[in-house]
Design an enzyme around this catalytic site. Sequence first.
Site, short mmCIF file in Angstrom:
data_model
loop_
_atom_site.label_atom_id
_atom_site.label_comp_id
_atom_site.label_asym_id
_atom_site.label_seq_id
_atom_site.Cartn_x
_atom_site.Cartn_y
_atom_site.Cartn_z
N GLU A 187 -15.63 -67.90 -78.81
CA GLU A 187 -16.19 -68.94 -77.94
C GLU A 187 -16.50 -68.43 -76.54
O GLU A 187 -16.11 -69.02 -75.53
CB GLU A 187 -15.26 -70.15 -77.93
CG GLU A 187 -15.14 -70.77 -79.32
CD GLU A 187 -14.35 -72.06 -79.36
OE1 GLU A 187 -14.02 -72.60 -78.29
OE2 GLU A 187 -14.06 -72.53 -80.47
N HIS A 428 -10.39 -85.19 -90.25
CA HIS A 428 -10.15 -84.12 -89.28
C HIS A 428 -8.76 -83.53 -89.49
O HIS A 428 -7.77 -84.25 -89.46
CB HIS A 428 -10.27 -84.65 -87.85
CG HIS A 428 -10.16 -83.58 -86.81
ND1 HIS A 428 -9.44 -83.71 -85.66
CD2 HIS A 428 -10.69 -82.33 -86.77
CE1 HIS A 428 -9.52 -82.60 -84.93
NE2 HIS A 428 -10.28 -81.75 -85.59
N HIS A 429 -8.72 -82.24 -89.77
CA HIS A 429 -7.46 -81.52 -89.92
C HIS A 429 -7.35 -80.46 -88.84
O HIS A 429 -7.76 -79.33 -89.04
CB HIS A 429 -7.38 -80.83 -91.28
CG HIS A 429 -7.18 -81.76 -92.44
ND1 HIS A 429 -7.35 -81.34 -93.74
CD2 HIS A 429 -6.80 -83.05 -92.51
CE1 HIS A 429 -7.10 -82.36 -94.56
NE2 HIS A 429 -6.77 -83.40 -93.84
N GLU A 430 -6.84 -80.83 -87.70
CA GLU A 430 -6.55 -79.82 -86.69
C GLU A 430 -5.22 -79.18 -87.07
O GLU A 430 -4.24 -79.88 -87.30
CB GLU A 430 -6.47 -80.45 -85.29
CG GLU A 430 -6.03 -79.48 -84.20
CD GLU A 430 -6.92 -78.25 -84.11
OE1 GLU A 430 -8.15 -78.39 -84.03
OE2 GLU A 430 -6.37 -77.12 -84.16
N HIS A 498 -13.64 -75.14 -87.73
CA HIS A 498 -13.77 -74.78 -86.31
C HIS A 498 -12.71 -73.75 -85.95
O HIS A 498 -11.61 -73.76 -86.49
CB HIS A 498 -13.64 -76.03 -85.44
CG HIS A 498 -14.92 -76.82 -85.41
ND1 HIS A 498 -15.50 -77.24 -84.24
CD2 HIS A 498 -15.74 -77.22 -86.42
CE1 HIS A 498 -16.62 -77.89 -84.52
NE2 HIS A 498 -16.79 -77.91 -85.83
N GLU A 499 -13.06 -72.90 -85.02
CA GLU A 499 -12.20 -71.80 -84.56
C GLU A 499 -11.81 -70.84 -85.69
O GLU A 499 -10.81 -70.14 -85.59
CB GLU A 499 -10.94 -72.33 -83.86
CG GLU A 499 -11.18 -73.15 -82.62
CD GLU A 499 -11.30 -74.64 -82.91
OE1 GLU A 499 -10.84 -75.07 -83.97
OE2 GLU A 499 -11.90 -75.35 -82.08
N GLU A 517 -17.79 -73.59 -86.69
CA GLU A 517 -18.05 -73.54 -85.27
C GLU A 517 -18.18 -72.06 -84.90
O GLU A 517 -19.25 -71.50 -84.96
CB GLU A 517 -16.93 -74.22 -84.49
CG GLU A 517 -17.21 -74.26 -83.00
CD GLU A 517 -16.02 -74.81 -82.22
OE1 GLU A 517 -16.26 -75.58 -81.29
OE2 GLU A 517 -14.87 -74.45 -82.51
N GLU A 523 -19.44 -78.79 -76.88
CA GLU A 523 -18.27 -79.24 -76.11
C GLU A 523 -18.19 -78.53 -74.76
O GLU A 523 -17.72 -79.11 -73.78
CB GLU A 523 -16.99 -79.02 -76.91
CG GLU A 523 -16.70 -77.57 -77.24
CD GLU A 523 -15.48 -77.37 -78.15
OE1 GLU A 523 -14.93 -78.37 -78.64
OE2 GLU A 523 -15.10 -76.20 -78.37
#
Lengths: 727, 727
Positions: A187, A428-430, A498-499, A517, A523
């Site tokens: 990022e 959403h699974h953070e 993501h990440e 992502e 963002e």
Amino acid sequence: MSIERAANLSNPYRHLTRGFFILLFSLACIIQLHAQAITSPDKNLTLTFELKENGVPYYQLTYKNKPVLKPSRLGIETKDIPPFMEGFTVVNTEQVSVDNTWNPVWGEQKVIRNHFNELLVTLAQKDQENRQLRLRFRLFNDGLGFRYEFPEQKNLNYFIVSNEHTEFNLTGNHKTFWIPGDYDTNEYAYTTSKISEIPQLMEKATIDVHAQSPIKTLAVQTPLMMKSDDGLYINIHEAALVNYSAMHLNVDPKTYAMSSHLTPDAVGNKAYMQADTKTPWRTVVVSDKAAKILASKLILNLNEPIAYEDVSWIKPIKYIGVWWEYFVAGKSNWAYGTETNVKLTDDFTKLTPSGRHGATTENVKKHIDFAAAHGIDAVLVEGWNIGWEDWFGNWKEDVFDFVTPYPDFDVRELYKYALTKGVKIMMHHETSGAATNYERRLHQAFQFMKDYGYNSVKTGYVGKIIPRGEHHDGQWMVNHYIYVAKTAADYKIMVNSHEAVRPTGLHRTYPNWLAQESARGTEFEAMGGLDPEHTTILPFTRLMGGPMDYTPGILQTDLSYYGTGNQRVNTTLVKQLAYYVTMYSPLQMAADLPENYNRFPDAFQFIKDVAVDWDDTYIQEAEPGDYITIARKAKNEDEWFVGGITDENPRTTVIPFDYLPKGKTYVATIYADGKDASWNKNAQSYTVRKALITPKSMLKQHLAAGGGVAISIREATSDDRKSLKKL
Amino acid sequence: MSIERAANLSNPYRHLTRGFFILLFSLACIIQLHAQAITSPDKNLTLTFELKENGVPYYQLTYKNKPVLKPSRLGIETKDIPPFMEGFTVVNTEQVSVDNTWNPVWGEQKVIRNHFNELLVTLAQKDQENRQLRLRFRLFNDGLGFRYEFPEQKNLNYFIVSNEHTEFNLTGNHKTFWIPGDYDTNEYAYTTSKISEIPQLMEKATIDVHAQSPIKTLAVQTPLMMKSDDGLYINIHEAALVNYSAMHLNVDPKTYAMSSHLTPDAVGNKAYMQADTKTPWRTVVVSDKAAKILASKLILNLNEPIAYEDVSWIKPIKYIGVWWEYFVAGKSNWAYGTETNVKLTDDFTKLTPSGRHGATTENVKKHIDFAAAHGIDAVLVEGWNIGWEDWFGNWKEDVFDFVTPYPDFDVRELYKYALTKGVKIMMHHETSGAATNYERRLHQAFQFMKDYGYNSVKTGYVGKIIPRGEHHDGQWMVNHYIYVAKTAADYKIMVNSHEAVRPTGLHRTYPNWLAQESARGTEFEAMGGLDPEHTTILPFTRLMGGPMDYTPGILQTDLSYYGTGNQRVNTTLVKQLAYYVTMYSPLQMAADLPENYNRFPDAFQFIKDVAVDWDDTYIQEAEPGDYITIARKAKNEDEWFVGGITDENPRTTVIPFDYLPKGKTYVATIYADGKDASWNKNAQSYTVRKALITPKSMLKQHLAAGGGVAISIREATSDDRKSLKKL
């Protein structure tokens, strides 16, 4: 539609049976060969392999007789066993030509041609009881892919890669679009510089990103985009990153030599291997036209066919979300409680509600209503599950359980409501980086999703990885992401990670892994802003590996609108529309707040109309860091969409429509920057106009500084032909 | 039976409501206290706490006015935040006395008394905004337990323990029964030496054990057993090891100071903490009688009550197995194929069968038949599942999938067969150290077990741990073992874990975790042999923390019987019988081959008869390294069993029976070493005789060198009284 099947993933030639042209000749040499060369089907590229002094393998690459890569060493260092570095002789070479096509489940085009000449070199090390190593080179018209293969043999079974020595020795001080080498994050903002300037710019480029692990020696990330002084475009990346660590590139700023830099694991090893095995493909996409870099399907072609029998449940998605309000509106939080120290074992109904929790039943219902009203497929809801009060930065194992909603999120009620409205909620699974915790709970989490009608999940890996000492880009995590995608497929769930490690074309094999992502997305517009040229670079870098969940569509670009600060999204409003075409993804968010779309219904119309899957794609013009214009035909529809963007410089472009079927008249709805618009002033000034066009039409269009253009095209009705003017 | 319930695991005083004597007085002092002392309920032990110079906390311990531990420092070093090491003042002290009882689900006795005086010291660091640390000391008649507690507070939330500085400063050069400190294995032979001799003996003691990680500084493992010159027995260990790394002991051979040495994780940290939290209990069991060390229930008392609602499905188990034949018979293998390089994705039906695979349907059926015929509960089957061809030592993630049988193991057929015969098959889950892989597949593996009627599993962790860089004894793995036990409970599965961290009494809380290995067991008799004194030390060391799956019962002690080598089990046959009583476990294997039991039916009768769960236990005599004699009453049965063992020295002992209810006559069946027997000659010489006994009887019994005695006792019938003689 003919969908490829993975009957035998280990046989790279299974498509040959489809009756394409095959040229196969084997040079079974037991004498040492000094040099072997193949050319690309169009003869523009030449790959030469040779063993130099001490039996060290080298390769080099030319394009139209100009060197792209000077002689570059190949080799693998190993732990505990002798290295695959030197002392080789050539014991066999084989060449094969392949030309076939295949159909992706979704993509930029319905048919992809896989056309290459291959050289397979079998090497042996005399001093190691003739231990063999194979080097497989595939030369396409748009570039080179090659990999190391380790056959199962008497004296090769399990081994550890301690270092890979693949060189990419460039021929000059190219212009380079780079981000710092880092084991844990992609990022970063891009820096454009000469190779020789990388050292002095590295510190500034290494901006603060959470949980970053910048490489201590001089290194940059792939996909790395370069342009030579004589106009050659070169992109270095990898394809099919499976069971190996991600490759970064060491940089020699004096000789312009680059070399592989693998991501280490917790104890410093790079990869654990079991023969018969192979490395990922190392890829070098080359052209003298920037547009051809974007059009390249080389990385996809080097990936394995679909691993699933049934893909009928995999569909591209357009979605909105309870998301942007967390960044800009200042009105809501992921967390429900005001406490700053919670445990999953706590009773979350006893927390002190902040009154600013975003993922409430009521707020989600509003979003579902909006999605239903506008034909949006799904609503992403972040912050629905317990644990957000202190989820961030604690290197904590059990941050989330993925199955327990906050007290004000009625999962059962919303399941029924969404079902009635014909809208999907996106899970959403953070993980907060705790991959072990996620794997432990994965089956229950996916079963929970099935029980409540979710068919897609956004995963997140914010923070330092657990297993501790592992990196986002290491072999263990590489395997983790694939494991999650494959397990999701068992539940017919689509994944947006993501990440995660940046993609390498694995969405061909696992097409439920819709997008990732793995780069600096929208963002960051709310956290300091993105450079206007950022999105003219992304397609040449990050997007080479696969689709990005960039989350475009911010119409309220001036963020001071929300009452605090003076931040802005560094684009015009229209550029946000153009992104739906310039940045290909089967997963596209309409990222702004529903209330903002209600304020700009005519601009929002483009987001509603634009397709997320395509029959064909026409890269009309492109220059990394400067501009991109792309047209695409919607999948199975007589609809076309055009997106054009520019960097911080305004420009006037001429857009042709020659891909349209002849003999018909079409209506183009043109979304253009207002005359006074620019990314940092009057960014929301725009016009929408309609005109009649034919395949012969040309649109001369002004793009504002940091601006864009978006066009939707459909066949004209008789009414249109009466009421609209020609372009 | 009244079974404890875990209504509120966070309240240590929940038993007080049962109406026992409570003494509670709080000394709410805001001035600094220089020393605080409590005594054990019987006044023999005194614990003194004080702050010394610079506000450094110290404790000391005396027994009958003799020092056990000299003033010993307490403290925790932390990463990123200031340490909990000095600058403390005492802000509060509280004392409480507790005396209650509880009933374990299974155990050495039906009722366990929990009787202690407690001192809770609240410390604060002025320089850290009065950040608090609590030290909780519990003094029982048989020793001390204490722990660090970290309350949730403004300036303490998440933190990392980089080092624990708990000292155990011994008073002299004690005789010590020790194994080398090691982060990954407990499978060492014990060395008996003075503390001062440990340095010169360490290298020899650090014998080769697979995947070992010996501590580089001078350190030994707990439970550490010591004996002072003046006859004090001291045992140092820990209780309730949860969410923390296992403690080893640094040794100063000159001052006899020992101190905590925590197991590091992959990046060198010792534990990740979130307040409110606590360390495990550090335990010091003390007595002037060795038997009282073995009788101590201090470690169990310091563990939390049962975590499960329903425990009706948890039952002690006696079992045989397809196991010993892998070590001695030379006739069978775990692996099915002769290949040495397999992957889970291979087709195992295509392997070359060695013809020596042990876990065949036919062989398992034979074992089921034997178990059914002799009232054995279960049959362990190792080597039933694919992957054994190269399972060992490759640091490989996907060695096993836990659900795919070899082609010659018909899981469905055996399920039906075992059901018909009323015998359970015991599952085997060898992980090869890849805990991540096991967690990933755990739910499917347990569901597979339920589908095929398995209700217990032997887990194994042979090899270097994955997550790589983690250790068997580190916090991550500590949590893993508990996670497996708790998840198993969700499926009503009992667990027997091998190569896990040594136990710390957690079987009180998770009683389905029946037993562990975590020490050198019978298998080593086939790999060089165990020292005859080994099993006189184990109950004072390894078994202090919990039951061991030692796998006794080898009647064919001479292993040359199998046609190769000259190895032997270094015990007499009778000593193998005695183990069922001297080494308490709710999980007892009859480890020898069924064919050997058929050859010695009268000796095997003891193994068939002996209980695996007990109403009460009588440690009759014990001296670590020399001898142990224990009698136990079978759970809910009027049956008693006695086991006595000696080390390499023969001895004559006198065994009383005064625990038997008065007024009745009993039959004792006495299994004794033959006159000519010893561990290394005529080891299989034994006698079985019956005699009438009363509570007043005394048995004078000779034990051979490396021998033992085993006795079963039941009430005499009238026939017995006629036919048998008095002792």
